[in-house]
Design a protein around this motif. Structure first.
Motif, PDB file in Angstrom:
ATOM      1  N   GLN A  94       0.842  -1.186   0.000  1.00  0.00           N
ATOM      2  CA  GLN A  94       0.000   0.000   0.000  1.00  0.00           C
ATOM      3  C   GLN A  94       0.885   1.245   0.000  1.00  0.00           C
ATOM      4  OE1 GLN A  94      -2.562   0.255   3.407  1.00  0.00           O
ATOM      5  NE2 GLN A  94      -3.457   2.185   2.782  1.00  0.00           N
ATOM      6  N   VAL A  95       0.626   2.112  -0.963  1.00  0.00           N
ATOM      7  CA  VAL A  95       1.416   3.335  -1.080  1.00  0.00           C
ATOM      8  C   VAL A  95       0.904   4.366  -0.070  1.00  0.00           C
ATOM      9  CG1 VAL A  95       2.056   5.239  -2.575  1.00  0.00           C
ATOM     10  CG2 VAL A  95       1.906   2.920  -3.510  1.00  0.00           C
ATOM     11  N   GLN A  96       1.849   4.976   0.624  1.00  0.00           N
ATOM     12  CA  GLN A  96       1.495   6.069   1.534  1.00  0.00           C
ATOM     13  C   GLN A  96       2.454   7.222   1.342  1.00  0.00           C
ATOM     14  OE1 GLN A  96       1.313   4.347   5.592  1.00  0.00           O
ATOM     15  NE2 GLN A  96      -0.839   4.937   5.559  1.00  0.00           N
ATOM     16  N   SER A 112       6.177   5.526   1.320  1.00  0.00           N
ATOM     17  CA  SER A 112       6.361   4.100   1.545  1.00  0.00           C
ATOM     18  C   SER A 112       5.485   3.334   0.580  1.00  0.00           C
ATOM     19  CB  SER A 112       6.018   3.720   2.991  1.00  0.00           C
ATOM     20  OG  SER A 112       4.673   4.031   3.280  1.00  0.00           O
ATOM     21  N   GLY A 113       5.876   2.067   0.331  1.00  0.00           N
ATOM     22  CA  GLY A 113       5.072   1.221  -0.541  1.00  0.00           C
ATOM     23  C   GLY A 113       5.311   1.432  -2.023  1.00  0.00           C
ATOM     24  N   HIS A 135      -0.390   9.026  -6.959  1.00  0.00           N
ATOM     25  CA  HIS A 135      -0.490   8.855  -5.517  1.00  0.00           C
ATOM     26  C   HIS A 135      -0.363  10.219  -4.845  1.00  0.00           C
ATOM     27  CE1 HIS A 135      -0.389   4.525  -5.850  1.00  0.00           C
ATOM     28  NE2 HIS A 135       0.710   4.590  -6.585  1.00  0.00           N
TER      29      HIS A 135
END
Length: 123
Positions: A1-3, A25-26, A112
């Motif tokens: 999971q992209v954060q 992250s991710g 994102h």
């Protein structure tokens, strides 16, 4: 999971400085174009700056000469140093990431986004 998580916003007087950070992250941070956008209520999200994985940089005319963007691939973090702040810089600032091979200013090229951090510049 992209954060993407922004930090560093706040209240500052005109002429002051702030440094925003965005931790990622991710995703494979070192290969991504990272951008900063800002938005005020009732207006579209506005491009501020971007930096490629090769450290190519682009700035909106409104912030050129006052803002700087940098990245630390070892820390998966991109920074926005904002100097000589003006009341018109007041906005929610968003960090964004793109996997395109070319740097764009259009928000829809970024896939994102962070949640945003408020920057308020008082006169």
């Amino acid at each position: 999971q992209v954060q993407l998580v922004e930090s560093g916003g706040g209240l500052v007087q005109a002429g002051g400085s702030l440094r925003l950070s965005c931790g990622a992250s991710g995703l494979t941070f070192s290969t991504r174009i990272m951008g900063w956008f800002r938005q005020v209520p009732g207006k579209e999200r506005e491009f501020v700056a971007s930096i490629s994985w090769r450290d190519s940089i682009d700035f909106a005319n409104a912030v050129k000469g006052r803002f700087a963007i940098s990245r630390d691939n070892a820390k998966n973090t991109v920074y926005l140093q904002m100097n000589s702040l003006k009341p018109e810089d007041t906005a929610v600032y968003y960090c964004a990431s793109a996997s395109t091979g070319v740097m764009f200013r259009a928000a829809d090229k970024y896939d994102h986004w962070g949640q945003g951090t408020q920057v308020t510049v008082s006169s």
